[in-house]
Design a protein around this motif. Sequence first.
Motif, mmCIF file in Angstrom:
data_model
loop_
_atom_site.group_PDB
_atom_site.id
_atom_site.type_symbol
_atom_site.label_atom_id
_atom_site.label_comp_id
_atom_site.label_asym_id
_atom_site.label_seq_id
_atom_site.Cartn_x
_atom_site.Cartn_y
_atom_site.Cartn_z
ATOM 1 N N SER A 1 1.016 2.283 10.470
ATOM 2 C CA SER A 1 0.169 2.909 9.453
ATOM 3 C C SER A 1 -1.288 3.054 9.868
ATOM 4 O O SER A 1 -2.055 3.738 9.199
ATOM 5 C CB SER A 1 0.239 2.110 8.149
ATOM 6 N N GLY A 2 -1.693 2.404 10.963
ATOM 7 C CA GLY A 2 -3.102 2.409 11.364
ATOM 8 C C GLY A 2 -3.838 1.239 10.732
ATOM 9 O O GLY A 2 -3.442 0.741 9.676
ATOM 10 N N THR A 3 -4.911 0.816 11.375
ATOM 11 C CA THR A 3 -5.623 -0.373 10.897
ATOM 12 C C THR A 3 -6.248 -0.175 9.519
ATOM 13 O O THR A 3 -6.498 -1.133 8.802
ATOM 14 C CB THR A 3 -6.713 -0.800 11.901
ATOM 15 N N ARG A 4 -6.496 1.076 9.138
ATOM 16 C CA ARG A 4 -6.999 1.369 7.794
ATOM 17 C C ARG A 4 -5.918 2.027 6.933
ATOM 18 O O ARG A 4 -6.202 2.629 5.915
ATOM 19 C CB ARG A 4 -8.232 2.270 7.875
ATOM 20 N N HIS A 5 -4.688 1.953 7.408
ATOM 21 C CA HIS A 5 -3.525 2.523 6.709
ATOM 22 C C HIS A 5 -3.705 4.013 6.446
ATOM 23 O O HIS A 5 -3.284 4.531 5.417
ATOM 24 C CB HIS A 5 -3.245 1.749 5.415
ATOM 25 N N GLU A 6 -4.315 4.678 7.427
ATOM 26 C CA GLU A 6 -4.624 6.099 7.287
ATOM 27 C C GLU A 6 -3.534 7.018 7.828
ATOM 28 O O GLU A 6 -3.544 8.215 7.578
ATOM 29 C CB GLU A 6 -5.952 6.420 7.997
ATOM 30 N N LYS A 7 -2.566 6.461 8.549
ATOM 31 C CA LYS A 7 -1.540 7.295 9.172
ATOM 32 C C LYS A 7 -0.322 7.446 8.269
ATOM 33 O O LYS A 7 0.250 6.459 7.823
ATOM 34 C CB LYS A 7 -1.118 6.698 10.517
ATOM 35 N N GLY B 1 0.165 -2.343 10.640
ATOM 36 C CA GLY B 1 -1.089 -1.648 10.821
ATOM 37 C C GLY B 1 -1.324 -1.150 12.236
ATOM 38 O O GLY B 1 -2.080 -0.205 12.442
ATOM 39 N N SER B 2 -0.682 -1.769 13.215
ATOM 40 C CA SER B 2 -0.888 -1.346 14.601
ATOM 41 C C SER B 2 0.436 -1.382 15.354
ATOM 42 O O SER B 2 1.406 -2.015 14.915
ATOM 43 C CB SER B 2 -1.904 -2.264 15.302
ATOM 44 N N LEU C 1 0.798 -1.225 0.000
ATOM 45 C CA LEU C 1 0.000 0.000 0.000
ATOM 46 C C LEU C 1 0.833 1.278 0.000
ATOM 47 O O LEU C 1 0.281 2.366 0.073
ATOM 48 C CB LEU C 1 -0.963 -0.013 1.192
#
Length: 197
Positions: A165-171, A115-116, A13
Amino acid sequence: MQSYILILYYSKLGATREMAYLIADGVEAAGVATKIRTVPEISTVVEIAAPSIPNEGDIYCSLDDLAHCSGLAVGSPTRFGNMASPLKYFWDQTTPLWLSGALQNKPACVFTSSGSMHGGQESTLLSMLPPLFHHGMMILGLTNAHPALSNTQSGGTPYGASHVSGTRHEKMLSSDEKLLCFEQGKRLGELAKKLIV
């Protein structure tokens, strides 16, 4: 042939790819050239053969790219606390380099994205080390000389640069994560310069 550090990564991603380029910036700041390469996707069933040159993005790594590097940075997203299978598949094809000793005594480091915060970053970094040890490479990580390593509220470990990156890869990569990628690349470049004869 000009000396270079190979930055070898797999990214699904984009976060691990971004880290690869930050590490390359650090290597180049140390005065060493870089080659950035990726690996192709793999499939559990044979559908079609992947093109030898991707339609977009970085080109695929060849065994020659790996054999002739003066140092190596390897990056992968975290997959259940392990490196992603396309990168593992690539390493499984490197027996000829192991037999010839092509990578012996060259410096190497690893980096990852998860992700976390507790998504297996450190175990993923550790999972990328055995092939490097088997190839006789010299492993380096990050030292506490970089305050960002102790201050980060996101990624960063002594084993290598990391990103949450965050669980939704938003970071996006934090300033600490970016700095640690750069510093890891710079350390790799500086060590490689000392070893290049």
